[in-house]
Design a protein around this motif. Structure first.
Motif, PDB file in Angstrom:
ATOM      1  N   LEU A 125       0.832  -1.204   0.000  1.00 40.73           N
ATOM      2  CA  LEU A 125       0.000   0.000   0.000  1.00 40.73           C
ATOM      3  C   LEU A 125       0.868   1.255   0.000  1.00 40.73           C
ATOM      4  CD1 LEU A 125      -3.095  -0.051   0.080  1.00 40.73           C
ATOM      5  CD2 LEU A 125      -2.968   0.453   2.517  1.00 40.73           C
ATOM      6  N   MET A 126       1.919   1.218   0.807  1.00 44.49           N
ATOM      7  CA  MET A 126       2.788   2.388   0.946  1.00 44.49           C
ATOM      8  C   MET A 126       3.518   2.678  -0.363  1.00 44.49           C
ATOM      9  SD  MET A 126       3.183   4.453   3.438  1.00 44.49           S
ATOM     10  CE  MET A 126       2.644   3.502   4.843  1.00 44.49           C
ATOM     11  N   ILE A 127       3.968   1.637  -1.059  1.00 47.08           N
ATOM     12  CA  ILE A 127       4.687   1.843  -2.318  1.00 47.08           C
ATOM     13  C   ILE A 127       3.822   2.620  -3.306  1.00 47.08           C
ATOM     14  CG2 ILE A 127       5.611   0.680  -4.361  1.00 47.08           C
ATOM     15  CD1 ILE A 127       6.522  -1.591  -2.531  1.00 47.08           C
ATOM     16  N   ARG A 128       2.576   2.194  -3.453  1.00 47.13           N
ATOM     17  CA  ARG A 128       1.703   2.821  -4.457  1.00 47.13           C
ATOM     18  C   ARG A 128       1.286   4.231  -4.047  1.00 47.13           C
ATOM     19  NH1 ARG A 128       0.132   0.026  -8.540  1.00 47.13           N
ATOM     20  NH2 ARG A 128      -1.748   1.266  -8.864  1.00 47.13           N
ATOM     21  N   VAL A 129       0.950   4.405  -2.775  1.00 42.20           N
ATOM     22  CA  VAL A 129       0.478   5.729  -2.338  1.00 42.20           C
ATOM     23  C   VAL A 129       1.622   6.743  -2.327  1.00 42.20           C
ATOM     24  CG1 VAL A 129      -0.500   7.001  -0.395  1.00 42.20           C
ATOM     25  CG2 VAL A 129      -1.447   4.789  -1.036  1.00 42.20           C
ATOM     26  N   VAL A 130       2.799   6.340  -1.820  1.00 44.85           N
ATOM     27  CA  VAL A 130       3.929   7.271  -1.774  1.00 44.85           C
ATOM     28  C   VAL A 130       4.353   7.645  -3.186  1.00 44.85           C
ATOM     29  CG1 VAL A 130       6.383   7.464  -1.186  1.00 44.85           C
ATOM     30  CG2 VAL A 130       4.773   6.558   0.477  1.00 44.85           C
ATOM     31  N   ARG A 131       4.313   6.709  -4.094  1.00 51.14           N
ATOM     32  CA  ARG A 131       4.662   7.007  -5.483  1.00 51.14           C
ATOM     33  C   ARG A 131       3.740   8.093  -6.036  1.00 51.14           C
ATOM     34  NH1 ARG A 131       2.695   7.134 -10.932  1.00 51.14           N
ATOM     35  NH2 ARG A 131       4.433   6.579 -12.311  1.00 51.14           N
ATOM     36  N   THR A 132       2.432   7.962  -5.763  1.00 51.17           N
ATOM     37  CA  THR A 132       1.472   8.966  -6.250  1.00 51.17           C
ATOM     38  C   THR A 132       1.691  10.320  -5.575  1.00 51.17           C
ATOM     39  OG1 THR A 132      -0.157   7.207  -6.598  1.00 51.17           O
ATOM     40  CG2 THR A 132      -0.990   9.454  -6.497  1.00 51.17           C
ATOM     41  N   LEU A 133       1.905  10.293  -4.256  1.00 52.96           N
ATOM     42  CA  LEU A 133       2.087  11.544  -3.521  1.00 52.96           C
ATOM     43  C   LEU A 133       3.340  12.279  -3.982  1.00 52.96           C
ATOM     44  CD1 LEU A 133       1.170  10.356   0.102  1.00 52.96           C
ATOM     45  CD2 LEU A 133      -0.173  11.854  -1.361  1.00 52.96           C
ATOM     46  N   VAL A 134       4.449  11.535  -4.118  1.00 57.38           N
ATOM     47  CA  VAL A 134       5.707  12.162  -4.518  1.00 57.38           C
ATOM     48  C   VAL A 134       5.593  12.724  -5.936  1.00 57.38           C
ATOM     49  CG1 VAL A 134       8.148  11.730  -5.018  1.00 57.38           C
ATOM     50  CG2 VAL A 134       7.112  10.769  -2.971  1.00 57.38           C
ATOM     51  N   THR A 135       4.960  11.963  -6.821  1.00 60.98           N
ATOM     52  CA  THR A 135       4.786  12.444  -8.202  1.00 60.98           C
ATOM     53  C   THR A 135       4.002  13.746  -8.233  1.00 60.98           C
ATOM     54  OG1 THR A 135       4.805  10.158  -9.017  1.00 60.98           O
ATOM     55  CG2 THR A 135       3.869  11.823 -10.468  1.00 60.98           C
ATOM     56  N   ASP A 136       2.928  13.820  -7.437  1.00 62.63           N
ATOM     57  CA  ASP A 136       2.114  15.051  -7.397  1.00 62.63           C
ATOM     58  C   ASP A 136       2.919  16.221  -6.839  1.00 62.63           C
ATOM     59  OD1 ASP A 136       0.014  13.667  -8.443  1.00 62.63           O
ATOM     60  OD2 ASP A 136      -1.027  13.376  -6.535  1.00 62.63           O
ATOM     61  N   VAL A 137       3.694  15.953  -5.786  1.00 62.68           N
ATOM     62  CA  VAL A 137       4.459  17.038  -5.160  1.00 62.68           C
ATOM     63  C   VAL A 137       5.530  17.565  -6.112  1.00 62.68           C
ATOM     64  CG1 VAL A 137       6.074  17.579  -3.288  1.00 62.68           C
ATOM     65  CG2 VAL A 137       4.029  16.246  -2.808  1.00 62.68           C
ATOM     66  N   LEU A 138       6.174  16.672  -6.854  1.00 65.59           N
ATOM     67  CA  LEU A 138       7.242  17.096  -7.767  1.00 65.59           C
ATOM     68  C   LEU A 138       6.726  17.982  -8.898  1.00 65.59           C
ATOM     69  CD1 LEU A 138       9.383  13.815  -8.043  1.00 65.59           C
ATOM     70  CD2 LEU A 138       9.921  15.912  -6.790  1.00 65.59           C
ATOM     71  N   LEU A 139       5.411  17.951  -9.120  1.00 66.49           N
ATOM     72  CA  LEU A 139       4.831  18.796 -10.171  1.00 66.49           C
ATOM     73  C   LEU A 139       4.329  20.134  -9.636  1.00 66.49           C
ATOM     74  CD1 LEU A 139       2.803  16.076 -12.129  1.00 66.49           C
ATOM     75  CD2 LEU A 139       5.003  17.093 -12.735  1.00 66.49           C
ATOM     76  N   GLU A 140       4.472  20.347  -8.313  1.00 65.08           N
ATOM     77  CA  GLU A 140       4.020  21.605  -7.706  1.00 65.08           C
ATOM     78  C   GLU A 140       4.929  22.767  -8.154  1.00 65.08           C
ATOM     79  OE1 GLU A 140       1.488  22.309  -5.738  1.00 65.08           O
ATOM     80  OE2 GLU A 140       0.682  20.287  -5.411  1.00 65.08           O
ATOM     81  N   ASP A 141       4.320  23.971  -8.166  1.00 65.03           N
ATOM     82  CA  ASP A 141       5.058  25.154  -8.633  1.00 65.03           C
ATOM     83  C   ASP A 141       6.267  25.462  -7.755  1.00 65.03           C
ATOM     84  OD1 ASP A 141       3.325  25.472 -10.710  1.00 65.03           O
ATOM     85  OD2 ASP A 141       2.043  26.926  -9.688  1.00 65.03           O
ATOM     86  N   TYR A 142       6.105  25.276  -6.411  1.00 66.12           N
ATOM     87  CA  TYR A 142       7.210  25.650  -5.540  1.00 66.12           C
ATOM     88  C   TYR A 142       8.428  24.734  -5.733  1.00 66.12           C
ATOM     89  CZ  TYR A 142       6.049  21.895  -2.194  1.00 66.12           C
ATOM     90  OH  TYR A 142       5.821  20.694  -1.600  1.00 66.12           O
ATOM     91  N   ILE A 143       8.197  23.508  -6.190  1.00 67.76           N
ATOM     92  CA  ILE A 143       9.315  22.608  -6.498  1.00 67.76           C
ATOM     93  C   ILE A 143      10.021  23.084  -7.765  1.00 67.76           C
ATOM     94  CG2 ILE A 143       9.938  20.253  -7.150  1.00 67.76           C
ATOM     95  CD1 ILE A 143       9.227  20.452  -4.258  1.00 67.76           C
ATOM     96  N   ARG A 144       9.221  23.489  -8.764  1.00 62.74           N
ATOM     97  CA  ARG A 144       9.827  23.987 -10.007  1.00 62.74           C
ATOM     98  C   ARG A 144      10.629  25.257  -9.746  1.00 62.74           C
ATOM     99  NH1 ARG A 144       4.907  23.206 -14.449  1.00 62.74           N
ATOM    100  NH2 ARG A 144       4.717  20.944 -14.212  1.00 62.74           N
TER     101      ARG A 144
END
Length: 342
Positions: free
Chosen positions: A223-242
């Motif tokens: 469960l953690m593998i799939r959810v963390v993958r989704t969360l990290v992917t979403d965060v990496l696309l945030e404006d403050y990361i860019r």
């Protein structure tokens, strides 16, 4: 304040209502099931006076009253923390439960020490290589782990260990414990053996604990593998990361400081939700597969001996555990994430 008093009061009230509902349903199901607790309480009497002995036992247990009298009385007993004596063990119910709780708790602690770090790390790895073969493999692995029957995996591990004559059942080699003078203090044998500097017992306990912990850890890990993958992917696309990347902030700092801070609340909440499933899995695997003492074996013994006090006490403890863990997970999430207000 991310946590309001109003939220805490509502949470406590709802938790009490859940416990009352669980007690009522459990009492009805267990009392109306085959098997008479009064017979066990009377010591399985035979002969001419058996009927009288059973009738006296029924009065001592309060089972002669109608259900609408028994249930409120039992609810009061639960809420005041006094469930009386166990029908089978003849000891206070919560004393019996407490003596078995440490074994299951130790198994759950080791399970989560394996599942959460490994699941988060693999989820991160998958997100950092999204769209690649590594990402595909890790996503499939997450699905496989989350859907692997724990009982089957535990049985397979047990058979492998038995085939290679590796100790796999029970909590500790009692001959070794006596030889080395091991004395349980907290009931958590790993911790107790470390406190006493008894590394032979520590190694023996760990060898017996890891197989069931691995079996129980597959669900929260997948469960953690799939959810963390989704969360990290979403965060990496945030404006403050860019913006951070454009300003030249280091990759390591972006991944393990900015991203981890954003992902952490989701990880905490998911851990709380998965806890209930892991607790049930742990009770089944420890008792049925590996023959370890704990809440699972206690529940089986209680049902086989019509000990409704132990059975309902266990259900109440498990429910309370689930409610407390989820409340703590929500509170920690609110403290870690300023966007959450409870």
């Amino acid at each position: 304040m991310p946590l309001s008093l109003n939220y805490l009061v509502r949470r406590v009230v709802w938790s009490l209502l859940v416990v009352v509902g669980v007690v009522v349903l459990s009492y009805l199901i267990i009392i109306l099931s085959p098997g008479d607790p009064a017979v066990k309480w009377a010591g399985n009497p035979r002969g001419a006076n058996a009927t009288l002995a059973i009738e006296l036992a029924r009065r001592e247990l309060g089972l002669q009253d109608p259900l609408y009298v028994q249930i409120p009385r039992f609810i009061v007993s639960v809420l005041t923390g006094n469930l009386g004596l166990s029908i089978y063990y003849k000891q206070p119910v919560f004393t019996v439960i407490a003596s078995n709780l440490a074994s299951t708790l130790e198994l759950l602690i080791v399970t989560y020490l394996i599942a959460i770090p490994v699941g988060v790390l693999l989820g991160y790895l998958s997100a950092m290589h999204r769209g690649s073969r590594i990402d595909d493999f890790l996503q499939q692995l997450g699905v496989l782990l989350a859907n692997t029957p724990t009982f089957w995996l535990g049985s397979a591990l047990f058979l492998i260990l038995v085939t290679h004559q590796i100790p796999s059942s029970g909590r500790v080699d009692y001959a070794l414990a006596i030889e080395t003078g091991f004395q349980p203090v907290t009931g958590l044998y790993l911790l107790d053996s470390l406190i006493q500097g008894n590394f032979r017992v520590f190694a023996d306990v760990l060898v017996r604990l890891l197989p069931p912990a691995l079996a129980v850890s597959v669900y929260p890990m997948g469960l953690m593998i799939r959810v963390v993958r989704t969360l990290v992917t979403d965060v990496l696309l945030e404006d403050y990361i860019r913006v951070s990347v454009a300003l030249g902030v280091g990759k390591r700092r972006i991944l393990w400081t900015f991203t981890l801070r954003a992902v952490l609340p989701g990880v905490i909440q998911l851990s709380g939700i998965a806890f209930a499933y892991s607790l049930v899995d742990a009770m089944v695997v420890e008792s049925v597969v590996f023959g370890r003492p704990g809440l699972g074996r206690l529940l089986m013994d209680a049902l086989n001996s019509s000990d409704f006090r132990i059975a309902i006490g266990l259900i109440v403890v498990v429910t309370a555990f689930y409610l407390v863990v989820n409340t703590l997970a929500d509170a920690i999430q609110a403290l870690a994430d300023p966007r959450v207000r409870l």
